[in-house]
Design an enzyme around this catalytic site. Structure first.
Site, PDB file in Angstrom:
ATOM      1  N   SER A 108      -6.030   8.533   3.991  1.00 49.78           N
ATOM      2  CA  SER A 108      -5.745   7.885   2.805  1.00 49.78           C
ATOM      3  C   SER A 108      -4.284   7.811   2.738  1.00 49.78           C
ATOM      4  O   SER A 108      -3.614   7.125   1.573  1.00 49.78           O
ATOM      5  CB  SER A 108      -6.085   9.023   1.569  1.00 49.78           C
TER       6      SER A 108
ATOM      7  N   HIS B 269     -11.310   3.204   3.656  1.00 48.03           N
ATOM      8  CA  HIS B 269     -10.925   4.394   2.793  1.00 48.03           C
ATOM      9  C   HIS B 269     -12.185   4.508   1.531  1.00 48.03           C
ATOM     10  O   HIS B 269     -11.910   3.889   0.816  1.00 48.03           O
ATOM     11  CB  HIS B 269      -9.655   3.859   2.246  1.00 48.03           C
TER      12      HIS B 269
ATOM     13  N   GLU C  29     -11.978   1.044   0.147  1.00 45.81           N
ATOM     14  CA  GLU C  29     -10.562   0.202   0.404  1.00 45.81           C
ATOM     15  C   GLU C  29     -10.814  -0.435   1.954  1.00 45.81           C
ATOM     16  O   GLU C  29     -10.708   0.660   2.858  1.00 45.81           O
ATOM     17  CB  GLU C  29      -9.349   0.588   0.221  1.00 45.81           C
TER      18      GLU C  29
ATOM     19  N   ASN D 279      -4.347   4.439  -4.815  1.00 42.62           N
ATOM     20  CA  ASN D 279      -3.369   5.569  -4.701  1.00 42.62           C
ATOM     21  C   ASN D 279      -1.869   5.105  -5.275  1.00 42.62           C
ATOM     22  O   ASN D 279      -1.202   5.983  -5.374  1.00 42.62           O
ATOM     23  CB  ASN D 279      -3.474   6.314  -3.501  1.00 42.62           C
TER      24      ASN D 279
HETATM   25  N1  NAD Z   1     -10.956  14.798   0.454  1.00 44.05           N
HETATM   26  C1  NAD Z   1     -10.567  13.576  -0.022  1.00 44.05           C
HETATM   27  O1  NAD Z   1     -10.605  13.499  -1.237  1.00 44.05           O
HETATM   28  C2  NAD Z   1     -10.353  12.324   0.624  1.00 44.05           C
HETATM   29  C3  NAD Z   1     -10.619  11.222  -0.108  1.00 44.05           C
HETATM   30  C4  NAD Z   1     -10.401   9.816   0.814  1.00 44.05           C
HETATM   31  C5  NAD Z   1      -9.960  10.130   2.250  1.00 44.05           C
HETATM   32  N2  NAD Z   1      -9.700  11.205   2.744  1.00 44.05           N
HETATM   33  C6  NAD Z   1      -9.152  11.604   4.183  1.00 44.05           C
HETATM   34  O2  NAD Z   1     -10.434  11.678   4.910  1.00 44.05           O
HETATM   35  C7  NAD Z   1      -9.913  12.489   6.117  1.00 44.05           C
HETATM   36  C8  NAD Z   1     -10.850  13.757   6.108  1.00 44.05           C
HETATM   37  O3  NAD Z   1     -10.402  14.449   4.760  1.00 44.05           O
HETATM   38  P1  NAD Z   1     -11.374  15.737   4.311  1.00 44.05           P
HETATM   39  O4  NAD Z   1     -11.153  16.079   2.775  1.00 44.05           O
HETATM   40  O5  NAD Z   1     -12.826  15.455   4.631  1.00 44.05           O
HETATM   41  O6  NAD Z   1     -11.045  16.847   5.320  1.00 44.05           O
HETATM   42  P2  NAD Z   1     -11.738  18.304   5.602  1.00 44.05           P
HETATM   43  O7  NAD Z   1     -10.721  19.388   5.948  1.00 44.05           O
HETATM   44  O8  NAD Z   1     -12.636  18.687   4.849  1.00 44.05           O
HETATM   45  O9  NAD Z   1     -12.364  17.916   7.184  1.00 44.05           O
HETATM   46  C9  NAD Z   1     -11.694  17.674   8.098  1.00 44.05           C
HETATM   47  C10 NAD Z   1     -12.565  17.952   9.532  1.00 44.05           C
HETATM   48  O10 NAD Z   1     -12.143  17.394  10.638  1.00 44.05           O
HETATM   49  C11 NAD Z   1     -12.423  18.185  11.394  1.00 44.05           C
HETATM   50  N3  NAD Z   1     -11.336  17.902  12.699  1.00 44.05           N
HETATM   51  C12 NAD Z   1     -10.104  18.217  12.735  1.00 44.05           C
HETATM   52  N4  NAD Z   1      -9.344  17.629  13.730  1.00 44.05           N
HETATM   53  C13 NAD Z   1     -10.350  17.129  14.268  1.00 44.05           C
HETATM   54  C14 NAD Z   1     -10.532  16.432  15.783  1.00 44.05           C
HETATM   55  N5  NAD Z   1      -9.556  16.164  16.370  1.00 44.05           N
HETATM   56  N6  NAD Z   1     -11.809  15.759  16.015  1.00 44.05           N
HETATM   57  C15 NAD Z   1     -12.881  16.029  15.270  1.00 44.05           C
HETATM   58  N7  NAD Z   1     -12.830  16.947  14.374  1.00 44.05           N
HETATM   59  C16 NAD Z   1     -11.700  17.481  13.628  1.00 44.05           C
HETATM   60  C17 NAD Z   1     -12.207  19.689  10.844  1.00 44.05           C
HETATM   61  O11 NAD Z   1     -12.762  20.534  11.841  1.00 44.05           O
HETATM   62  C18 NAD Z   1     -13.052  19.530   9.670  1.00 44.05           C
HETATM   63  O12 NAD Z   1     -14.172  19.605   9.734  1.00 44.05           O
HETATM   64  C19 NAD Z   1      -8.416  12.648   5.755  1.00 44.05           C
HETATM   65  O13 NAD Z   1      -7.838  11.583   6.479  1.00 44.05           O
HETATM   66  C20 NAD Z   1      -8.212  12.510   4.719  1.00 44.05           C
HETATM   67  O14 NAD Z   1      -6.965  12.182   4.108  1.00 44.05           O
HETATM   68  C21 NAD Z   1      -9.885  12.378   2.066  1.00 44.05           C
END
Ligand code: NAD
Length: 527
Positions: free
Chosen positions: A142, A163, A175, A213
């Site tokens: 994001s 996204h 997106e 955003n």
């Molecule tokens: N949470 C939101 O509202 C949201 C919305 C849109 C986009 N995002 C994006 O999505 C992505 C994930 O966010 P999230 O909220 O799901 O995070 P999260 O912390 O809930 O999950 C991330 C997961 O990735 C795993 N992980 C970390 N490094 C890793 C690797 N090298 N290989 C494999 N697994 C790995 C972790 O163990 C964890 O389970 C981020 O880039 C975030 O910016 C988040």
């Protein structure tokens, strides 16, 4: 929008095929990172008919994700939204993969791991060694640059931003982000795939915050700033933006739901990515909340108290007042104030019409001599031609249930009560707020429009996609560019110019595309 293709592909940077087609349902899809977003995205791909392989670096996390997804599919069956047979078939298509090597043969890999450039780059580098040359790679980042992540790849053209919004199975918007190197066919494939999955995709360029955003920042920032300026309390600002502005949730309650830490992190990341441009400055009041751990619903406190005994937020609403028997209409009110005049006529309020030439700003004259005027960015007290009461903008005065008024410091109580009574006669609740430049809805909407015009002019996305993104991604009642047509570009320019005079920090300076459009509208005699 068309992202540039690879001009001179070398042997190691060539895409394996000239055009990607949308993935056919049987094509295996991989989701790497099975946290909040990964689980949601895996569920979407699964229900679109794909075999889905889930991988997570943390031991046991992928299995937990499969359990969580299975439970969610079960709840869909319970609610009658999914057939039990389809749930079972979907469950059979879902598997965990311990090692990246298990992702060989996938047609699409969507990454949803930790939001860190080095982590994502290392992952994609490793993935490139495993997947076939025709596998599309997508990142759900994001806040990081898709171009930056793709810089680590031998074939950066195969990486696209996809996204999703949280919760991914529920929110329709996706997106589709083209980095500088993203091949047009990769972006098209991602777009068509999201469409086939029942989502609403929009195309955008790789710029900080993408569309939503970036453009949504003032929705939060202006509300927090109005609170800091003591224009009104959070409950009243929320109520005005919802009941007058037509937004589904107010910024205070919404950020309490999202989490103040999460919302502030997005604001800070966009602000930093724009090298501290004052238009994106974060809020000291929100910073205090985050520092105190008052993160919103999840911690029991945020802007509001969310404890078990907490009372619902109560906006300030004026007590009943009598409407004046007669009011004067001066000048030729059109646009929003014209609608108010029509409504007063329909409600049987006696109007005397003064068409004397030379009234540059139309107004409704109140019995004690104060002028009721639509806000145009300047505070009521700043007007030199007598006492003024500002009326805030509404999405639609016919249907809104609340209006906000801001009396200047020199307005007699009699006229404040008269103005309140007029709107109560129309069946509206009235919130009287402090005399703050641009007030609440107008200030917020003018900023959203300016951000949208600026994003459009900078090639972030086209007009239709900007409006779609804001309506489908954050539920705005109207796209900001549609809103601009509705209120008139000159009103937007006037409102921001006055705000810029009041706060000359650069935050409110009208963007160049807004200034150009306003000048053209002026030359053409348009509003
Ligand atoms: N949470 C939101 O509202 C949201 C919305 C849109 C986009 N995002 C994006 O999505 C992505 C994930 O966010 P999230 O909220 O799901 O995070 P999260 O912390 O809930 O999950 C991330 C997961 O990735 C795993 N992980 C970390 N490094 C890793 C690797 N090298 N290989 C494999 N697994 C790995 C972790 O163990 C964890 O389970 C981020 O880039 C975030 O910016 C988040």
């Amino acid at each position: 929008m068309t992202a540039p293709g690879l001009a001179h592909p070398s042997a190691t940077t060539t895409l394996s095929r000239s055009g990607y087609a949308p993935l056919v349902p049987g094509t295996p899809v991989a989701v790497v990172g099975s946290g909040t977003m990964g689980q949601g995205i895996a569920q979407v791909a699964l229900l679109a008919g794909h075999p889905v392989r889930v991988h997570d670096a943390a031991p046991g996390r992928a299995e937990e994700a499969v359990e969580a997804i299975t439970a969610r599919l079960g709840r869909l069956v319970d609610k009658g939204r999914l057939a039990a047979a389809d749930r079972d078939a979907a469950r059979d298509r879902l598997e965990t993969v311990d090692d990246l090597a298990g992702l060989a043969g996938c047609g699409l890999v969507i990454e949803a791991v930790l939001e860190r450039l080095d982590v994502k780059q290392a992952l994609f580098r490793a993935l490139e060694e495993v997947v076939d040359a025709d596998c599309l790679l997508a990142t759900n980042t994001s806040s990081l640059s898709v171009t930056g992540i793709g810089g680590a790849l031998r074939v950066p053209g195969r990486l696209v931003g996809l996204h999703f919004f949280n919760p991914a199975p529920v929110l329709p918007l996706v997106e589709v982000v083209s980095g500088v190197a993203t091949h047009e066919s990769a972006a098209t494939c991602a777009y068509d795939t999201a469409l086939a999955w029942g989502k609403t995709p929009v195309r955008c360029a790789d710029t900080p915050g993408f569309i939503v955003n970036r453009i949504a920042r003032p929705f939060y920032a202006e509300a927090f700033r109005l609170y800091e300026e003591q224009a009104a309390d959070p409950a009243t600002i929320d109520a005005v933006l919802k009941e007058s502005g037509g937004f589904k949730m107010g910024p205070f309650e919404l950020t309490d739901l999202i989490g103040q830490d999460v919302n502030e992190a997005v604001t800070r990341s966009v602000w930093e990515a724009f090298f501290h441009d004052p238009k994106f400055t974060p809020s000291p009041a929100q910073r205090r909340l985050v520092a105190a751990g008052r993160l919103g619903r999840k911690s029991g406190h945020g802007w509001y108290d969310h404890g078990p005994d907490a009372a619902p937020p109560e906006p300030h609403t004026a007590e009943p007042c009598a409407a004046p028997g007669t009011v004067g209409v001066h000048g030729r009110p059109d646009g929003p104030l014209g609608t108010v005049v029509d409504l007063l006529k329909e409600a049987g309020v006696a109007l005397t019409e003064d068409r004397t030439p030379g009234v540059s700003t139309p107004f409704i004259g109140l019995p004690g001599g104060a002028r009721l005027t639509l806000t145009q960015g300047a505070a009521a007290t700043e007007e030199l031609d007598g006492p003024h009461i500002r009326l805030d903008l509404a999405l639609d005065y016919r249907t809104c249930t609340r209006v906000a008024l801001a009396p200047g410091a020199d307005v007699a109580d009699e006229d404040v009560r008269a103005a309140i009574g007029l709107f109560q006669r129309l069946g509206k609740k009235v919130s009287v707020v402090a005399d703050t430049p641009g007030m609440i809805v107008a200030r917020t909407v003018a900023m959203l429009i300016d951000f949208a015009l600026d994003a459009e002019a900078r090639g972030v996305a086209d007009r239709a996609d900007i409006d779609t993104a804001m309506k489908r991604g954050v539920n705005y009642p109207r796209g900001p560019l549609e809103w601009c047509d509705e209120v008139g570009v000159r009103w937007v320019w006037q409102t921001l110019s006055s705000l810029h005079d009041a706060y000359p920090s650069g935050r409110y300076g009208p963007s160049v595309p807004l200034a150009h459009r306003a000048t053209l509208a002026y030359k053409q005699g348009l509003s």
